[in-house]
Design a protein around this motif. Structure first.
Motif, PDB file in Angstrom:
ATOM      1  N   ASN A 201       0.828  -1.172   0.040  1.00 50.44           N
ATOM      2  CA  ASN A 201      -0.014   0.059   0.043  1.00 50.44           C
ATOM      3  C   ASN A 201       0.936   1.254   0.099  1.00 50.44           C
ATOM      4  N   ALA A 202       2.054   1.282   0.669  1.00 48.69           N
ATOM      5  CA  ALA A 202       2.789   2.427   0.701  1.00 48.69           C
ATOM      6  C   ALA A 202       3.450   2.671  -0.477  1.00 48.69           C
ATOM      7  N   ALA A 203       3.928   1.541  -1.176  1.00 51.81           N
ATOM      8  CA  ALA A 203       4.309   1.621  -2.638  1.00 51.81           C
ATOM      9  C   ALA A 203       3.571   2.459  -3.561  1.00 51.81           C
ATOM     10  N   PHE A 204       2.189   1.714  -3.635  1.00 50.68           N
ATOM     11  CA  PHE A 204       1.089   2.265  -4.609  1.00 50.68           C
ATOM     12  C   PHE A 204       0.881   3.617  -4.034  1.00 50.68           C
ATOM     13  N   ALA A 205       0.882   4.104  -2.937  1.00 57.82           N
ATOM     14  CA  ALA A 205       0.509   5.559  -2.228  1.00 57.82           C
ATOM     15  C   ALA A 205       1.576   6.333  -3.044  1.00 57.82           C
ATOM     16  N   ALA A 206       2.926   6.003  -2.868  1.00 56.47           N
ATOM     17  CA  ALA A 206       3.929   6.702  -3.305  1.00 56.47           C
ATOM     18  C   ALA A 206       4.064   7.180  -4.866  1.00 56.47           C
ATOM     19  N   HIS A 207       3.550   6.011  -5.471  1.00 55.95           N
ATOM     20  CA  HIS A 207       3.552   6.335  -7.050  1.00 55.95           C
ATOM     21  C   HIS A 207       2.280   7.241  -7.218  1.00 55.95           C
ATOM     22  N   LEU A 208       1.256   7.115  -6.742  1.00 58.08           N
ATOM     23  CA  LEU A 208       0.071   8.054  -6.997  1.00 58.08           C
ATOM     24  C   LEU A 208       0.445   9.333  -6.581  1.00 58.08           C
ATOM     25  N   THR A 209       1.208   9.554  -5.404  1.00 48.67           N
ATOM     26  CA  THR A 209       1.721  10.921  -5.096  1.00 48.67           C
ATOM     27  C   THR A 209       2.505  11.544  -6.182  1.00 48.67           C
ATOM     28  N   GLU A 210       3.582  10.724  -6.837  1.00 48.67           N
ATOM     29  CA  GLU A 210       4.302  11.263  -7.701  1.00 48.67           C
ATOM     30  C   GLU A 210       3.656  11.741  -9.037  1.00 48.67           C
ATOM     31  N   ARG A 211       2.343  11.148  -9.327  1.00 49.25           N
ATOM     32  CA  ARG A 211       1.525  11.465 -10.289  1.00 49.25           C
ATOM     33  C   ARG A 211       0.584  12.420 -10.141  1.00 49.25           C
ATOM     34  N   GLY A 212       0.671  13.078  -8.970  1.00 53.82           N
ATOM     35  CA  GLY A 212      -0.236  14.182  -8.921  1.00 53.82           C
ATOM     36  C   GLY A 212      -1.256  13.935  -8.057  1.00 53.82           C
ATOM     37  N   LEU A 213      -1.593  12.682  -7.464  1.00 48.21           N
ATOM     38  CA  LEU A 213      -2.884  12.446  -6.658  1.00 48.21           C
ATOM     39  C   LEU A 213      -1.926  12.046  -5.086  1.00 48.21           C
ATOM     40  N   PRO A 214      -1.961  13.026  -4.236  1.00 48.06           N
ATOM     41  CA  PRO A 214      -1.261  13.021  -2.922  1.00 48.06           C
ATOM     42  C   PRO A 214      -2.104  11.921  -2.026  1.00 48.06           C
ATOM     43  N   THR A 215      -1.372  10.769  -1.642  1.00 49.32           N
ATOM     44  CA  THR A 215      -2.056   9.712  -1.112  1.00 49.32           C
ATOM     45  C   THR A 215      -1.050   9.142   0.191  1.00 49.32           C
ATOM     46  N   GLU A 216      -1.943   9.107   1.307  1.00 53.23           N
ATOM     47  CA  GLU A 216      -1.404   8.590   2.593  1.00 53.23           C
ATOM     48  C   GLU A 216      -1.699   7.205   2.620  1.00 53.23           C
ATOM     49  N   ALA A 217      -0.605   6.122   2.697  1.00 55.05           N
ATOM     50  CA  ALA A 217      -0.953   4.879   3.301  1.00 55.05           C
ATOM     51  C   ALA A 217      -0.980   4.751   4.606  1.00 55.05           C
ATOM     52  N   GLU A 218      -2.352   4.600   5.118  1.00 57.77           N
ATOM     53  CA  GLU A 218      -2.478   4.501   6.721  1.00 57.77           C
ATOM     54  C   GLU A 218      -2.169   3.086   6.812  1.00 57.77           C
ATOM     55  N   ASP A 219      -3.367   2.340   7.345  1.00 59.14           N
ATOM     56  CA  ASP A 219      -3.320   1.100   8.087  1.00 59.14           C
ATOM     57  C   ASP A 219      -4.489   0.228   7.423  1.00 59.14           C
ATOM     58  N   GLY A 220      -4.495  -1.077   7.281  1.00 57.15           N
ATOM     59  CA  GLY A 220      -5.424  -1.838   6.682  1.00 57.15           C
ATOM     60  C   GLY A 220      -5.161  -2.367   5.408  1.00 57.15           C
ATOM     61  N   LEU A 221      -6.139  -3.038   4.698  1.00 58.88           N
ATOM     62  CA  LEU A 221      -6.112  -3.573   3.514  1.00 58.88           C
ATOM     63  C   LEU A 221      -6.171  -2.831   2.251  1.00 58.88           C
ATOM     64  N   ASN A 222      -6.886  -1.472   2.637  1.00 61.40           N
ATOM     65  CA  ASN A 222      -7.284  -0.809   1.426  1.00 61.40           C
ATOM     66  C   ASN A 222      -6.383   0.349   1.494  1.00 61.40           C
ATOM     67  N   LEU A 223      -6.488   1.325   0.462  1.00 64.95           N
ATOM     68  CA  LEU A 223      -6.282   2.581   0.229  1.00 64.95           C
ATOM     69  C   LEU A 223      -7.369   3.629   0.065  1.00 64.95           C
ATOM     70  N   TRP A 224      -7.135   4.695   0.766  1.00 68.51           N
ATOM     71  CA  TRP A 224      -8.398   5.785   0.573  1.00 68.51           C
ATOM     72  C   TRP A 224      -7.860   6.994  -0.025  1.00 68.51           C
ATOM     73  N   VAL A 225      -8.316   6.949  -1.245  1.00 67.34           N
ATOM     74  CA  VAL A 225      -7.526   7.857  -2.385  1.00 67.34           C
ATOM     75  C   VAL A 225      -8.488   9.119  -2.476  1.00 67.34           C
ATOM     76  N   ALA A 226      -7.938  10.274  -2.200  1.00 67.34           N
ATOM     77  CA  ALA A 226      -8.494  11.549  -2.629  1.00 67.34           C
ATOM     78  C   ALA A 226      -8.376  11.996  -3.991  1.00 67.34           C
ATOM     79  N   LEU A 227      -9.282  12.545  -4.514  1.00 66.98           N
ATOM     80  CA  LEU A 227      -9.515  13.019  -5.955  1.00 66.98           C
ATOM     81  C   LEU A 227      -9.868  14.225  -6.204  1.00 66.98           C
ATOM     82  N   PRO A 228      -9.339  14.901  -7.258  1.00 66.67           N
ATOM     83  CA  PRO A 228      -9.693  16.328  -7.669  1.00 66.67           C
ATOM     84  C   PRO A 228     -11.205  16.276  -8.227  1.00 66.67           C
ATOM     85  N   VAL A 229     -11.831  15.245  -8.575  1.00 64.59           N
ATOM     86  CA  VAL A 229     -13.102  15.461  -9.128  1.00 64.59           C
ATOM     87  C   VAL A 229     -13.792  14.258  -8.463  1.00 64.59           C
ATOM     88  N   ALA A 230     -15.258  14.374  -8.830  1.00 62.26           N
ATOM     89  CA  ALA A 230     -16.392  13.495  -8.164  1.00 62.26           C
ATOM     90  C   ALA A 230     -15.699  11.923  -8.247  1.00 62.26           C
TER      91      ALA A 230
END
Length: 436
Positions: free
Chosen positions: A350-379
């Motif tokens: 999850n941390a690696a995926f979040a880091a890749h998203l952040t590099e692509r302009g989608l800042p994401t924090e890998a918290e804890d658990g099985l999933n990622l909660w990804v904030a988006l600039p659109v709906a």
């Protein structure tokens, strides 16, 4: 609806009239009943009589009060469920499932789980499992007089805990956004869900204070790896919430520590040393597999006594074969090592995926658990629709929201820990394209 079809001069008579109309199909799910004042005037009764009738109907699950939207006939509303979407040819990235390759093989433990048959009237909890469960929770709730109850998973535990403490239409505080099973359990039980906002440190103090002011009689909290956000209670937030709850010692606090042995974060609790009604629930489904349907609930003695009445030997107890199988695995060093490795794997992926998203302009924090909660600039629904065209099936945050919001969710909950490197690269590209 023609309000004149409701009859009665007492609360009981009005209640019986509405129930009869409902049973005969004259009132259907979603049909609005007249406002209290209007019904009282039409029937020539006191306003309090109409209020009492609607309260009885709500307690029976016939109607649902929707605030300004009025009182309507209750229906069986569909609630989103965890797991793979049925009949989909898309790559499902919203399952919330553990990786089956990381679930320990129970074959060796099965040989240790056999033993003499257990008969009616014997203790419902295997003594050795009870001892292991107490050791599992004692350090997290020090100084407490704890009792252990074994249930058929965490959802079963929460359902039983609410049923022994609440009546229909009682208020329950739930995290917002919330775990799907908790939403489903509260709705089916006929309780009133009161949303408490969640941030990166867990339930907010102001949100819980408002819920307590609203008269909640129970609180369901996820102390770490909150689903869907991954949030974990910080020590400061937990202390602030305990201080708030010190003034409400008889409100039932249920902590669903579902990720427990896989979690990379320390356990913090809402349960203060003087709190009177509580339960710490820990299931084994995330690390021993969803089919290993067992959870332990560590509770105060009174709650344990009430739960015991709902676990009759021979009817609703948890199979002793299953209890022994879980015990055999939780006392096997190889299995425990595999569980710890699985927890690190989920966190690293999850941390690696979040880091890749952040590099692509989608800042994401890998918290804890099985999933990622990804904030988006659109709906999120817009992004999910675009991902479908690229072969992906994602869950939007709208499914987890409790509060009535006019704006759509701007979050996706993604399960990505089991993607191949090729799938990971493609999904990151597709997410970046879909959020433009």
């Amino acid at each position: 609806m023609d309000e004149q079809i409701i009859t009665g001069a007492t609360a009981a008579e009005i209640t019986a009239s509405v129930r009869t109309l409902h049973e005969r199909g004259a009132l259907r799910p979603g049909d609005a009943l007249p406002p209290v004042r209007e019904l009282a005037a039409l029937l020539g009764v006191n306003r309090n009589t109409a209020v009492a009738a609607y309260r009885l109907l709500a307690q029976a699950g016939v109607v649902v009060a929707r605030g300004r939207a009025g009182t309507v006939i209750a229906g069986h509303e569909a609630v989103a469920q965890e797991g793979y979407a049925p009949d989909s040819v898309l790559r499902d990235i919203g399952t919330g499932n553990p990786d089956p390759r990381l679930i320990p093989d129970p074959t060796t433990a099965l040989a240790r789980a056999t033993g003499r048959p257990v008969l009616y009237g014997e203790p419902v909890i295997d003594p050795a499992l009870e001892d292991r469960a107490l050791a599992w929770v004692r350090d997290d709730l020090p100084g407490r007089d704890l009792r252990i109850t074994v249930t058929s998973g965490a959802v079963d535990a929460v359902e039983r805990l609410l049923a022994q403490a609440l009546l229909r239409d009682d208020a329950v505080a739930l995290e917002d956004p919330c775990f799907l099973a908790s939403i489903h359990t509260v709705r089916l039980g006929g309780y009133r869900a009161v949303p408490v906002p969640v941030d990166s440190e867990g339930m907010t103090v102001d949100g819980l204070r408002a819920a307590l002011d609203d008269g909640v009689r129970a609180i369901i909290c996820t102390p770490r790896a909150q689903n869907p956000t991954g949030a974990t209670l910080s020590p400061r937030r937990a202390a602030d919430l305990r201080a708030l709850l010190a003034e409400h010692p008889y409100v039932l606090v249920i902590e669903d520590d579902h990720f427990s042995m896989l979690s990379q974060r320390p356990y913090e609790t809402l349960i203060g040393p003087e709190h009177r009604r509580f339960a710490l629930v820990r299931s084994v489904s995330k690390f021993l597999g969803p089919d290993m349907c067992l959870a332990i609930a560590a509770t105060d003695p009174e709650t344990a006594e009430r739960l015991a009445l709902r676990l009759s030997p021979g009817t609703t107890w948890v199979s002793h074969l299953l209890q022994r199988l879980v015990l055999a695995q939780l006392t096997d060093g190889t299995v425990l090592h595999a569980i710890a490795a699985a927890g690190r794997h989920y966190a690293e992926r999850n941390a690696a995926f979040a880091a890749h998203l952040t590099e692509r302009g989608l800042p994401t924090e890998a918290e804890d658990g099985l999933n990622l909660w990804v904030a988006l600039p659109v709906a999120a629904k817009t992004v999910a629709e675009r991902l479908v065209l690229r072969g992906w099936l994602a869950r939007t945050g709208d499914e987890f929201v409790l509060s009535e919001r006019s704006a759509p969710s701007h979050h996706l909950r993604l399960t990505v820990h089991d993607l191949t490197d090729e799938e990971t690269a493609r999904l990151i590209d597709d997410l970046a394209e879909s959020t433009r």
